[in-house]
Design a protein around this motif. Structure first.
Motif, mmCIF file in Angstrom:
data_model
loop_
_atom_site.group_PDB
_atom_site.id
_atom_site.type_symbol
_atom_site.label_atom_id
_atom_site.label_comp_id
_atom_site.label_asym_id
_atom_site.label_seq_id
_atom_site.Cartn_x
_atom_site.Cartn_y
_atom_site.Cartn_z
ATOM 1 N N GLY A 520 36.056 34.990 59.098
ATOM 2 C CA GLY A 520 36.991 35.659 58.220
ATOM 3 C C GLY A 520 36.515 36.956 57.591
ATOM 4 N N TYR A 521 35.488 37.554 58.148
ATOM 5 C CA TYR A 521 35.036 38.858 57.644
ATOM 6 C C TYR A 521 35.842 39.952 58.343
ATOM 7 C CZ TYR A 521 30.958 36.578 55.532
ATOM 8 O OH TYR A 521 30.132 35.796 54.768
ATOM 9 N N ALA A 522 36.344 40.903 57.575
ATOM 10 C CA ALA A 522 37.174 41.983 58.125
ATOM 11 C C ALA A 522 36.459 43.315 57.943
ATOM 12 C CB ALA A 522 38.524 42.016 57.435
ATOM 13 N N ALA A 523 36.703 44.218 58.881
ATOM 14 C CA ALA A 523 36.054 45.524 58.846
ATOM 15 C C ALA A 523 36.571 46.365 57.691
ATOM 16 C CB ALA A 523 36.283 46.256 60.169
ATOM 17 N N VAL A 524 35.627 47.052 57.039
ATOM 18 C CA VAL A 524 35.949 47.967 55.954
ATOM 19 C C VAL A 524 35.232 49.286 56.231
ATOM 20 C CG1 VAL A 524 35.769 48.425 53.465
ATOM 21 C CG2 VAL A 524 36.191 46.094 54.286
ATOM 22 N N GLN A 525 35.968 50.355 56.313
ATOM 23 C CA GLN A 525 35.381 51.653 56.602
ATOM 24 C C GLN A 525 34.907 52.323 55.304
ATOM 25 O OE1 GLN A 525 34.694 52.981 59.491
ATOM 26 N NE2 GLN A 525 35.745 51.525 60.825
ATOM 27 N N LYS A 526 33.672 52.755 55.321
ATOM 28 C CA LYS A 526 33.112 53.493 54.193
ATOM 29 C C LYS A 526 32.345 54.694 54.738
ATOM 30 C CE LYS A 526 34.031 50.940 50.454
ATOM 31 N NZ LYS A 526 34.639 51.449 49.207
ATOM 32 N N ASP A 527 32.438 55.796 54.029
ATOM 33 C CA ASP A 527 31.705 56.993 54.440
ATOM 34 C C ASP A 527 30.226 56.864 54.081
ATOM 35 O OD1 ASP A 527 34.030 58.179 55.331
ATOM 36 O OD2 ASP A 527 34.441 59.148 53.393
ATOM 37 N N GLY A 528 29.399 57.608 54.806
ATOM 38 C CA GLY A 528 27.986 57.707 54.463
ATOM 39 C C GLY A 528 27.085 56.738 55.173
ATOM 40 N N LEU A 529 27.615 55.967 56.130
ATOM 41 C CA LEU A 529 26.816 54.948 56.804
ATOM 42 C C LEU A 529 26.446 55.335 58.230
ATOM 43 C CD1 LEU A 529 28.781 51.849 55.484
ATOM 44 C CD2 LEU A 529 26.448 52.500 54.857
ATOM 45 N N ASN A 530 26.612 56.594 58.578
ATOM 46 C CA ASN A 530 26.269 57.032 59.929
ATOM 47 C C ASN A 530 24.834 57.547 59.973
ATOM 48 O OD1 ASN A 530 27.317 59.266 58.296
ATOM 49 N ND2 ASN A 530 26.904 60.514 60.117
ATOM 50 N N ASN A 531 24.182 57.313 61.085
ATOM 51 C CA ASN A 531 22.863 57.869 61.366
ATOM 52 C C ASN A 531 22.737 58.028 62.871
ATOM 53 O OD1 ASN A 531 21.806 55.311 62.486
ATOM 54 N ND2 ASN A 531 21.837 54.600 60.354
ATOM 55 N N ARG A 532 21.561 58.353 63.341
ATOM 56 C CA ARG A 532 21.413 58.656 64.769
ATOM 57 C C ARG A 532 21.682 57.450 65.663
ATOM 58 N NH1 ARG A 532 16.374 57.882 67.439
ATOM 59 N NH2 ARG A 532 16.670 59.868 68.467
ATOM 60 N N TYR A 533 21.752 56.263 65.090
ATOM 61 C CA TYR A 533 21.976 55.062 65.887
ATOM 62 C C TYR A 533 23.435 54.627 65.913
ATOM 63 C CZ TYR A 533 16.921 54.877 65.795
ATOM 64 O OH TYR A 533 15.599 55.194 65.933
ATOM 65 N N VAL A 537 29.674 50.058 60.054
ATOM 66 C CA VAL A 537 30.930 49.423 59.637
ATOM 67 C C VAL A 537 30.577 48.199 58.808
ATOM 68 C CG1 VAL A 537 33.080 48.331 60.372
ATOM 69 C CG2 VAL A 537 32.106 50.213 61.715
ATOM 70 N N ILE A 538 31.211 48.067 57.652
ATOM 71 C CA ILE A 538 30.997 46.924 56.768
ATOM 72 C C ILE A 538 32.045 45.859 57.074
ATOM 73 C CG2 ILE A 538 30.892 46.161 54.364
ATOM 74 C CD1 ILE A 538 30.263 49.091 53.613
ATOM 75 N N TYR A 539 31.620 44.605 57.130
ATOM 76 C CA TYR A 539 32.527 43.477 57.318
ATOM 77 C C TYR A 539 32.446 42.593 56.081
ATOM 78 C CZ TYR A 539 32.870 44.874 62.207
ATOM 79 O OH TYR A 539 33.108 45.584 63.352
ATOM 80 N N LEU A 540 33.622 42.352 55.455
ATOM 81 C CA LEU A 540 33.687 41.630 54.186
ATOM 82 C C LEU A 540 34.699 40.496 54.244
ATOM 83 C CD1 LEU A 540 33.942 44.410 51.447
ATOM 84 C CD2 LEU A 540 31.942 42.987 51.899
ATOM 85 N N ARG A 541 34.444 39.465 53.452
ATOM 86 C CA ARG A 541 35.499 38.550 53.038
ATOM 87 C C ARG A 541 35.802 38.903 51.593
ATOM 88 N NH1 ARG A 541 33.877 32.425 54.441
ATOM 89 N NH2 ARG A 541 32.057 33.100 53.253
ATOM 90 N N ARG A 542 36.942 39.512 51.364
ATOM 91 C CA ARG A 542 37.255 39.973 50.015
ATOM 92 C C ARG A 542 37.522 38.792 49.092
ATOM 93 N NH1 ARG A 542 38.296 45.383 49.589
ATOM 94 N NH2 ARG A 542 38.589 46.535 51.543
ATOM 95 N N ALA A 543 37.164 38.999 47.828
ATOM 96 C CA ALA A 543 37.345 37.942 46.841
ATOM 97 C C ALA A 543 38.810 37.550 46.709
ATOM 98 C CB ALA A 543 36.793 38.399 45.487
ATOM 99 N N ASP A 544 39.732 38.543 46.785
ATOM 100 C CA ASP A 544 41.148 38.241 46.601
ATOM 101 C C ASP A 544 41.779 37.586 47.822
ATOM 102 O OD1 ASP A 544 41.130 40.360 48.323
ATOM 103 O OD2 ASP A 544 42.111 41.777 46.970
ATOM 104 N N ALA A 545 40.993 37.561 48.972
ATOM 105 C CA ALA A 545 41.517 36.937 50.185
ATOM 106 C C ALA A 545 40.869 35.596 50.469
ATOM 107 C CB ALA A 545 41.324 37.870 51.383
ATOM 108 N N ALA A 546 39.865 35.239 49.646
ATOM 109 C CA ALA A 546 39.137 33.995 49.883
ATOM 110 C C ALA A 546 40.013 32.805 49.520
ATOM 111 C CB ALA A 546 37.861 33.970 49.044
ATOM 112 N N GLU A 547 39.842 31.736 50.243
ATOM 113 C CA GLU A 547 40.626 30.528 49.981
ATOM 114 C C GLU A 547 40.065 29.799 48.759
ATOM 115 O OE1 GLU A 547 41.770 29.646 54.654
ATOM 116 O OE2 GLU A 547 40.692 28.157 53.452
#
Length: 547
Positions: A520-533, A537-547
């Motif tokens: 149940g982790y969903a992709a979240v796009q955030k700037d500043g996480l790019n490098n030469r590799y 991409v961040i994958y989260l289970r948001r608190a408001d979506a948790a069962e």
């Protein structure tokens, strides 16, 4: 009366700075200020290049301990496949400059290592030869060296770190044994520094045997009993003091220490690269390709220009001279260091360019010792060749160093600043997680550690332990804090991740991505996480979506 070695060393400084021509060049205050200004610009450009140099995978091993050592122990609590001094080196800089960021403090430590290296080589070359010109020339040769201008000298790792300590240690030994009466304190420091170098990188231990043997033989004119007291004893005491961190870790957990420092490099490390050689085109697994790497490091570019001066000095010194030829024993010591470091470079498998840099610091000392053999009237012949060399070094170094100088105007573009920005973005995202206190699951631990977020101990120093899991004997694996692919579900189930940070190695990260998608982790796009590799991409289970 026979002139003592001590007085001869001092006489070189009084009577010559690189012959009459060199005195004319360096004699005026204006010229000295100009040379100093050029060196300041050179090292400012070097600083800019270091801070702006792209992230390298090795930094995932060497930089995290600066943060981790605040609450975890080396080897016992996280994987670290090198001797301990490098981890504590960066930890020290983090304690002092940590406010600037984790990677920023490490890269600044790298720059300080460069300053120590340049000052050690420059001081020793000048003190031995008496030539300021020769000293400055070989400092520039090192700074411009192509291999040192890439990962070996720019990234915060243990590749460059032993060289300044070895240069100062070897230089002090040579200078003191050229004296009529070697000084105890200086030789003790020499032994201390050589031992510290070995604690920074195992391969630096190769600097020690030539010095250890020479301590019994130099200076020639001293009785053997006097050499034992005034040379052997201080070098030995300094060496033992410098080795205390190694003795500490070895005594605390012999099998664990050797498993990380020795057995990793002779077992699963080799097996991994044999199975995955296609990941690194041109990987030097055999002697032929290792020779090609060594040739590129030792016999091209700036290194070749330095060898030109060395060979020219050798040709000049070969002519018969009535001058007393002191320093021949020290020449043998440096030749032994040069030969042994060169041979030892071929031992590690696979070979990488950074493994071949250690012989580079012996060349300036050898040139300085040969220069001492030259009659004063011949020394002037070196001056025009050095200035021709400076011109070539400028052409070689400008394309790499000029952008570094320009980058000083944009510190926000430094790699360290971008990693810190990415860490802040990750921290903001984790605050929205259903399990915000959980560790971040990633093979790129610099981002969470920059933001003081927890990481899994098994992944705390990047992918290095994880990727060797299939090639590690079960008995040896028990010595490591590690997890293989089959261990990940249980690891994540027992302590759910606050987030996954992926996108830097799709093959290696596939099991992590699969777990994230299945749970149940969903992709979240955030700037500043790019490098030469890649682009993180961040994958989260948001608190408001948790069962």
């Amino acid at each position: 009366m026979t002139q003592s070695a001590d007085s001869m060393l001092d006489a070189d400084h009084h009577n010559d700075t690189s012959g009459t021509s060199a005195r004319a060049v360096f004699g005026s205050v204006f010229t000295r200020v100009l040379i100093a200004g050029v060196l300041v610009i050179l090292f400012a450009a070097l600083y800019g290049r270091i801070m702006g140099y792209g992230l390298r995978r090795d930094e995932l091993m060497f930089v995290p301990p600066a943060e981790l050592l605040g609450y975890a122990s080396l080897y016992g609590d996280f994987f670290y496949n090198h001797v301990p001094n490098s981890a504590w080196f960066y930890r020290g800089f983090y304690l002092i400059f940590g406010g600037e960021g984790l990677l920023a403090s490490a890269r600044f430590g790298q720059f300080c290592a460069w300053l120590l290296l340049a000052s050690g080589v420059g001081w020793a070359t000048w003190r031995i030869s008496g030539s300021a010109l020769l000293s400055v020339f070989f400092v520039v040769v090192l700074v411009v060296n192509e291999t040192l201008q890439t990962q070996a000298g720019m990234a915060a790792s243990n590749n460059l770190l032993p060289l300044p300590f070895a240069a100062w240690g070897l230089g002090l030994f040579i200078v003191e044994t050229l004296r009529d009466r070697p000084r105890f304190a200086q030789l003790l420091i020499s032994g201390l520094l050589l031992s510290i170098a070995a604690g920074l990188k195992v391969s630096a231990v190769i600097f020690i045997p030539p010095v250890a043997v020479a301590a019994f033989l130099l200076p020639w004119h001293l009785p053997f009993s006097e050499r034992l007291r005034s040379v052997v004893l201080p070098v030995l005491v300094g060496g033992l003091v410098g080795a205390l961190p190694l003795f500490w870790y070895l005594a605390a957990d012999p099998s664990g220490f050797l498993a990380h420092v020795l057995k990793f490099h002779t077992g699963p490390h080799i097996a991994y690269w044999q199975a995955n050689a296609a990941l690194e085109p041109g990987l030097a697994m055999g002697l032929g390709k290792k020779i090609q790497l060594a040739y590129a490091t030792w016999f091209s570019g700036a290194a070749l220009i330095g060898l030109m001066i060395l060979f020219f000095l050798g040709v000049l010194s070969a002519a018969k001279s009535t001058q007393k030829r002191n320093g021949l024993g020290q020449i043998l010591v440096v030749l032994a260091v040069l030969g042994m470091t060169a041979l030892f470079s071929f031992v590690p498998t696979p070979g990488f360019p950074q493994y071949y840099i250690q012989p580079l610091i012996a060349v300036p000392l050898l040139a300085a010792l040969i220069y001492r053999l030259l009659p004063h009237e011949k020394r002037a012949q070196v001056v025009p060749l050095c200035f021709a060399g400076f011109a070539l070094l400028f052409l070689l170094g400008a394309p790499r160093l000029a952008p570094g100088l320009l980058s000083l105007a944009k510190p926000d573009s430094f790699t360290s600043a971008r990693i810190a920005k990415g860490g802040a973005a990750l921290r903001d995202a984790v605050a929205e997680s259903a399990t915000p206190d959980g560790p971040v699951a990633t093979f790129m631990p610099l981002y969470p550690l920059e933001a003081h977020l927890p990481v899994y101990a098994e992944l705390a120093t990047g992918p290095f332990a994880y990727r060797i899991a299939p090639y590690t004997d079960p008995e040896l694996a028990q010595q490591y804090v590690m997890a293989g692919e089959k261990d990940l579900p249980a690891l994540f189930d027992s302590n759910p991740p606050s987030a996954f940070l992926l996108g830097y190695d799709s093959d290696l990260e596939a099991p992590l991505l699969r777990y994230a998608n299945e749970n149940g982790y969903a992709a979240v796009q955030k700037d500043g996480l790019n490098n030469r590799y890649g682009e993180g991409v961040i994958y989260l289970r948001r608190a408001d979506a948790a069962e």
